[in-house]
Design a protein around this motif. Structure first.
Motif, mmCIF file in Angstrom:
data_model
loop_
_atom_site.group_PDB
_atom_site.id
_atom_site.type_symbol
_atom_site.label_atom_id
_atom_site.label_comp_id
_atom_site.label_asym_id
_atom_site.label_seq_id
_atom_site.Cartn_x
_atom_site.Cartn_y
_atom_site.Cartn_z
ATOM 1 N N SER B 8 0.844 -1.200 0.000
ATOM 2 C CA SER B 8 0.000 0.000 0.000
ATOM 3 C C SER B 8 0.871 1.238 0.000
ATOM 4 O O SER B 8 0.602 2.207 -0.709
ATOM 5 C CB SER B 8 -0.905 0.041 1.235
ATOM 6 O OG SER B 8 -1.248 -1.250 1.616
ATOM 7 N N ALA B 9 1.944 1.168 0.816
ATOM 8 C CA ALA B 9 2.825 2.325 0.897
ATOM 9 C C ALA B 9 3.440 2.632 -0.461
ATOM 10 O O ALA B 9 3.470 3.787 -0.902
ATOM 11 C CB ALA B 9 3.920 2.067 1.922
ATOM 12 N N VAL B 12 0.737 4.020 -2.740
ATOM 13 C CA VAL B 12 0.400 5.407 -2.393
ATOM 14 C C VAL B 12 1.528 6.338 -2.811
ATOM 15 O O VAL B 12 1.302 7.389 -3.405
ATOM 16 C CB VAL B 12 0.120 5.513 -0.878
ATOM 17 C CG1 VAL B 12 0.079 6.971 -0.455
ATOM 18 C CG2 VAL B 12 -1.183 4.830 -0.544
ATOM 19 N N MET B 16 1.276 9.396 -5.321
ATOM 20 C CA MET B 16 1.642 10.751 -4.931
ATOM 21 C C MET B 16 2.675 11.332 -5.896
ATOM 22 O O MET B 16 2.655 12.509 -6.205
ATOM 23 C CB MET B 16 2.208 10.775 -3.507
ATOM 24 C CG MET B 16 1.234 10.398 -2.412
ATOM 25 S SD MET B 16 -0.379 11.169 -2.564
ATOM 26 C CE MET B 16 0.060 12.858 -2.263
#
Lengths: 314, 423
Positions: B8-9, B12, B16
């Protein structure tokens, strides 16, 4: 997380360096995960909401034109409150607040008639909602034609012997004409909310009122209004928001802020200063002022809503 | 679980990193600066009426510079100056830029290269340079002219028993003729829409030359405006009187100039209208509804006996060269091609624009366009163009108040003077 602690205490005696490190790394990832997961939401709020807001407030303390980029203190705000046009815009906001009960009473009354099943109520339900799906620009264009000095409404009035009214050209009439059109275009949504409220009304109360021989006005006053108090408060709040934030399209098409600047609202003023007059700093000051007004109105509305829904929670 | 959090990191972080990419001001291909290619920004090249004009201009340029590619990028007009502002701030963008004359180009002259040395040969042939000049330096070559002729419907004059080829010379005769026309045909004297407050601007400029003395007029344009002068006051009195005595159509303050005002004139409901020379609301638009030989243009009727009528006009649009372009001479050559007689002639024929080149033969266009072009030589800059947008906005509202009677001429002139002097 809970099952990792006993294994940790068991292995500390043997002192193999690797497992604790892995454990620490694991717990760090787990500690960071929620932060990472909320980061997008926080970033969206900070970057897209708070940062522009702060920039806007910051710009409102800088100058326009030759003084571009230099700090001017409260000069823009002094200019703003010295400008008769902005004062008119604020006065019109006050007028909207005063007209709010009318804007709520119309859909409330019509919803009551539909609920009481007046002849043709099914047709009315559809017809009343119809304008709510039209864009303000289209509504504005239609009513500009209808309300023109040589338009059909004045012809109709002339037919019954009433002199023509310059609906959009008379500074005393124009704002009421625009608000009237806005109410016409948006009351369908409030009507639906009212009908939903009626669905929760206990029919036995109405039957009881009928048995007791209550007249229509007595039924409305003593049974329907108290039963719908929460719905009425909700419609009040949403109608106010609608009036303050979504009349730009109508103003742009129907009056361009005129005649004589009598139909200016803060939104329209901001747009004119920014887009037409090339005075972005003054527009920022006006935006900040509008933001403060909306903040006060919004807080008052939250108070009303909390009082309305609070009973239900308890 | 750990794995999922890590993924997920990464996801994300990836999202971003890609967010906020790209540019709000369009793709990079539309910026110039590379040798062998010139980029032009405008809001006209998407318009079918301008196709022939650009074709001719491109051909003219290709003849002299065969190896140079030219790209026209049409921007939406309502965002044009915003996009241009972004380009100017970043110091790179198109090589050649289309501008409106007056404030729009003067405010941005810092980003432009002076053209004086390149266009000396064109100075005599073209008109309308003033609108593109700042502090004695020329920043663009004019393409079209924009002004405010007083059009009249010859048919209505004829029906009223007046000689359509001898319009009134003085204001009192003009008003008298209007009375006759209204009596005989039911048509109003002026078609007027002042919903946006533009009506007063056209009126001020059209009647200025015959109400102010020549000295007062030139002072006004030069920025030395005497708002306490009796003749300036007279202009605003005239505006009010014309409405009070019923010369205008009804509901002026709720009638839009574009295009309700012009529709009233085209449909024969009013005998006169103060229109434009180019783009819209002009002789070519009117000719779609009224036969071209029935559209007349008259000199403004004289109000102050010592004044002489002149056509109020300015440079409409013109092409400028950006300061950052690699080869200003080459870009200036493109500007010269864009203002060549052949190209401008095509613009006149297709779009009906009155171009800056007054040597173009317009005899086939009807009497109105002939009168306009012949009046260009003696014409003067329009009065309202000299005012700031803030003062014009105020004048629009005051003009509506004058018509509705909620302010007086003295008060209106006082407020305008205050606005004009504070800038």
């Amino acid at each position: 997380m809970a099952q990792s602690s006993p294994s940790l205490t068991a292995k500390t005696a043997g002192v193999p360096p690797a497992p604790p490190r892995r454990k620490r790394a694991g717990s760090r990832a787990e500690r960071l995960a929620p932060l990472v997961l909320v980061a997008p939401a926080v970033l969206v709020i900070v970057v897209m909401r708070l940062w522009p807001l702060l920039l806007g407030i910051n710009f409102s303390f800088t100058g326009d034109g030759d003084r571009d980029g230099t700090a001017v203190g409260f000069d823009n705000y002094l200019t703003l409150f010295d400008d008769p046009l902005f004062r008119t815009a604020l006065r019109n906001v006050g007028l909207l607040v005063l007209l709010l009960p009318v804007a709520v009473a119309i859909p409330g009354l019509l919803a009551t008639f539909i609920y009481l099943k007046v002849p043709g109520h099914r047709v009315y339900r559809g017809v009343y909602f119809f304008p709510a799906v039209l864009s303000p620009v289209i509504v504005g264009a239609i009513f500009t034609l209808l309300l023109a000095y040589d338009g059909p409404l004045n012809t109709l009035l002339g037919g019954v012997g009433i002199g023509p009214v310059d609906w959009l050209g008379d500074p005393d009439v124009a704002i009421f004409a625009v608000v009237g059109v806005h109410v016409w275009a948006t009351f369908g949504m409030a009507l639906v909310v009212f009908l939903a409220g009626f669905a929760t009304l206990d029919p036995s109360l109405l039957d009881a009122a009928e048995v007791d021989g209550a007249s229509l006005s007595q039924t409305i006053r003593h049974v329907i209004v108290p039963g719908l108090s929460r719905t009425i408060q909700f419609v009040l709040v949403t109608t106010m928001i609608g009036m303050l934030t979504s009349m730009f399209g109508l103003l742009y098409v129907m009056t361009s802020g005129g005649p004589e600047g009598s139909t200016y609202l803060p939104e329209y003023y901001i747009w004119t200063q920014q887009g037409q007059m090339n005075r972005p700093a003054l527009a920022s000051a006006a935006s900040t002022a509008l933001f403060l007004i909306m903040l006060v109105v919004g807080l008052a509305q939250i108070g009303v809503l909390r009082r309305a829904t609070g009973k239900e929670d308890r | 679980m750990k794995q999922r959090a890590l993924w997920s990191a990464v996801l994300v972080a990836g999202l971003m990193a890609t967010a906020g990419c790209g540019s709000a001001s369009g793709p990079g291909s539309s910026t110039g600066g590379t040798s062998g290619k010139l980029v032009v920004w405008d809001w006209k090249s998407g318009d079918a009426k301008a196709a022939g004009y650009l074709e001719k201009a491109k051909a003219d340029f290709a003849e002299n510079h065969p190896g140079v590619a030219v790209e026209f990028v049409a921007q939406p007009f309502d965002q044009y100056y915003t996009l241009l502002g972004t380009a100017i701030q970043s110091g790179k963008g198109p090589d050649v830029i289309l501008f409106n004359g007056g404030g729009q180009i003067r405010d941005r002259s810092d980003a432009l290269a002076p053209l004086d040395t390149y266009v000396t040969e064109d100075r005599q042939r073209l008109a309308g340079w003033d609108a593109f000049t700042k502090a004695g330096k020329v920043y663009a070559s004019p393409v079209t002219l924009q002004g405010h002729p007083l059009y009249y419907n010859k048919d209505l004059y004829q029906k009223a028993g007046l000689n359509p080829d001898a319009p009134a010379g003085t204001w009192s005769d003009f008003v008298k003729n209007c009375g006759t026309i209204t009596e005989k045909t039911g048509a109003k004297c002026f078609a007027l829409g002042n919903k946006e407050g533009y009506g007063i601007q056209f009126f001020l400029s059209a009647m200025g030359s015959t109400t102010l003395t020549a000295q007062e007029y030139d002072d006004w344009i030069a920025g030395k405006r005497n708002w306490t002068s009796a003749n300036v006051k007279r202009l605003f009195e005239l505006w009010k009187e014309a409405n009070d005595s019923g010369l205008n159509n009804d509901g002026v303050n709720s009638t839009a100039m574009f295009n309700d005002e012009f529709a009233l004139f085209q449909s024969g409901k009013a005998a006169n209208v103060i229109g434009l020379m180019s783009d819209v609301g002009h002789w070519k638009d009117f000719a779609e509804f009224i036969a071209p030989d029935k559209i007349g243009v008259m000199a403004a009727p004289v109000v102050t006996p010592s004044a002489t009528p002149s056509l109020p006009y300015d440079g409409g649009i013109g092409y400028a060269v950006a300061k950052w372009t690699k080869d200003p001479k080459l870009a200036a050559d493109l500007v010269r091609s864009l203002t060549s007689t052949d190209a401008l002639k095509a613009f006149y024929v297709d779009g009906g624009a009155i171009t800056s080149d007054t040597s173009i033969d317009v005899s086939a266009g009807g009497p109105a366009v002939k009168t306009i072009v012949s009046a260009v030589k003696a014409g003067k800059p329009a009065l309202h163009v000299a005012l700031s947008s803030k003062t014009l906005d105020l004048m629009g509202r005051l003009s509506q108040q004058l018509l509705s009677g909620s302010t007086t001429v003295d008060e209106a002139v006082r407020q305008l003077a205050a606005s004009d002097t504070t800038g």
